[in-house]
Design an enzyme around this catalytic site. Structure first.
Site, short mmCIF file in Angstrom:
data_model
loop_
_atom_site.label_atom_id
_atom_site.label_comp_id
_atom_site.label_asym_id
_atom_site.label_seq_id
_atom_site.Cartn_x
_atom_site.Cartn_y
_atom_site.Cartn_z
N ARG A 1 43.06 50.06 29.44
CA ARG A 1 43.91 49.96 28.36
C ARG A 1 43.69 48.76 27.75
O ARG A 1 43.98 48.54 26.60
CB ARG A 1 45.37 50.23 28.96
CG ARG A 1 45.78 51.65 29.34
CD ARG A 1 46.93 51.71 29.84
NE ARG A 1 47.34 51.20 31.30
CZ ARG A 1 47.02 51.64 32.26
NH1 ARG A 1 46.71 53.01 32.20
NH2 ARG A 1 47.08 50.92 33.42
N GLU B 1 46.08 47.02 47.11
CA GLU B 1 47.12 47.13 48.24
C GLU B 1 46.34 47.72 49.59
O GLU B 1 46.51 47.34 50.49
CB GLU B 1 48.17 48.18 47.86
CG GLU B 1 49.49 47.88 48.72
CD GLU B 1 50.59 48.97 48.05
OE1 GLU B 1 50.53 49.35 46.98
OE2 GLU B 1 51.43 49.22 48.71
P1 AMP Z 1 47.10 44.15 39.18
O1 AMP Z 1 45.38 43.96 39.64
O2 AMP Z 1 47.85 44.23 40.41
O3 AMP Z 1 47.63 42.78 38.13
O4 AMP Z 1 47.12 45.41 38.37
C1 AMP Z 1 46.81 45.38 37.05
C2 AMP Z 1 46.11 46.52 36.46
O5 AMP Z 1 46.78 47.75 36.93
C3 AMP Z 1 46.29 46.68 35.24
O6 AMP Z 1 45.04 47.06 34.38
C4 AMP Z 1 47.13 47.69 34.53
O7 AMP Z 1 47.03 48.29 33.69
C5 AMP Z 1 47.52 48.45 36.22
N1 AMP Z 1 48.82 48.50 36.47
C6 AMP Z 1 49.33 47.89 37.43
N2 AMP Z 1 50.74 48.57 37.76
C7 AMP Z 1 50.91 49.01 36.92
C8 AMP Z 1 52.25 49.82 36.23
N3 AMP Z 1 53.30 49.51 36.96
N4 AMP Z 1 52.28 50.37 35.28
C9 AMP Z 1 51.26 50.26 34.32
N5 AMP Z 1 49.91 50.07 34.78
C10 AMP Z 1 49.99 49.17 35.90
#
Ligand code: AMP
Length: 181
Positions: free
Chosen positions: A66, A103
């Protein structure tokens, strides 16, 4: 250039919550309903353009997938190049890659080694739609830095504040998140 309350509301109201996707307990922030809402998409892009037009950027890098949509749209508005940071195995040229923890298990992101045309110190803005734990953005930021580019800022539409991901990215570069929820 800070987003005013009215603009914030237009953008936030356009993002749909989908419960239990992709798995039980997750509230997925669906930005497809922002993209197909011409008013919200334009408010967002006008804001990003007005913020970043004075940054003297050379490239926008976007995180798979995205971050590609907003990053490429902004690059075109600013008249600069766009660089994709992709999940492992998608880029055809010579790449460097960075592993990060999920996770359960690990994932990897990659960038073409010559993504910024070997321009040392190229001024780069990195973009994604959302920051949760920050793992993806930290890995992507490291890749940009490892190409010898100058990572000017990392920009997110949405910051899930309770997960404190921004703190981790700020150890590498300044962070701007439009909506902190
Ligand atoms: P993180 O690495 O945990 O910061 O996760 C970020 C990535 O996962 C990004 O590319 C987001 O688009 C996706 N992502 C994680 N959690 C969500 C959520 N609740 N809703 C939409 N996209 C998410």
């Amino acid at each position: 250039m800070i987003l005013n309350e009215e603009e914030k509301k237009v953008i936030l109201d356009s993002i749909r919550d989908v419960n239990d996707f992709p798995k039980p307990g997750i509230v997925f922030k669906d930005i497809t309903t922002l993209l197909n809402n011409k008013e919200a998409f334009q408010v967002l892009m006008n804001h990003l353009e007005s913020r970043y037009k004075s940054y003297n950027l050379d490239y926008i890098a976007g995180i798979d997938s995205r971050g590609f949509i907003f990053g490429a749209a902004l690059a075109d508005r600013l008249g600069i190049g766009f660089v994709p940071v992709r999940k492992k195995g998608k880029l055809p040229g010579t790449t460097i890659c960075e592993k990060y923890e999920l996770e359960y298990g690990f994932d990897e992101v990659e960038i073409h080694i010559d993504a910024f045309n070997n321009q040392i110190g190229a001024r780069v803005l990195l973009m994604d739609d959302l920051i949760a734990t920050g793992g993806t953005a930290v890995a992507a930021s490291r890749l940009v830095v490892d190409t010898n580019a100058n990572l000017i800022e990392v920009c997110f539409l949405l910051n899930l504040e309770f997960l404190n991901g921004v703190k981790r990215v700020e150890e590498i570069a300044p962070v701007y998140s439009l909506l902190n929820i």
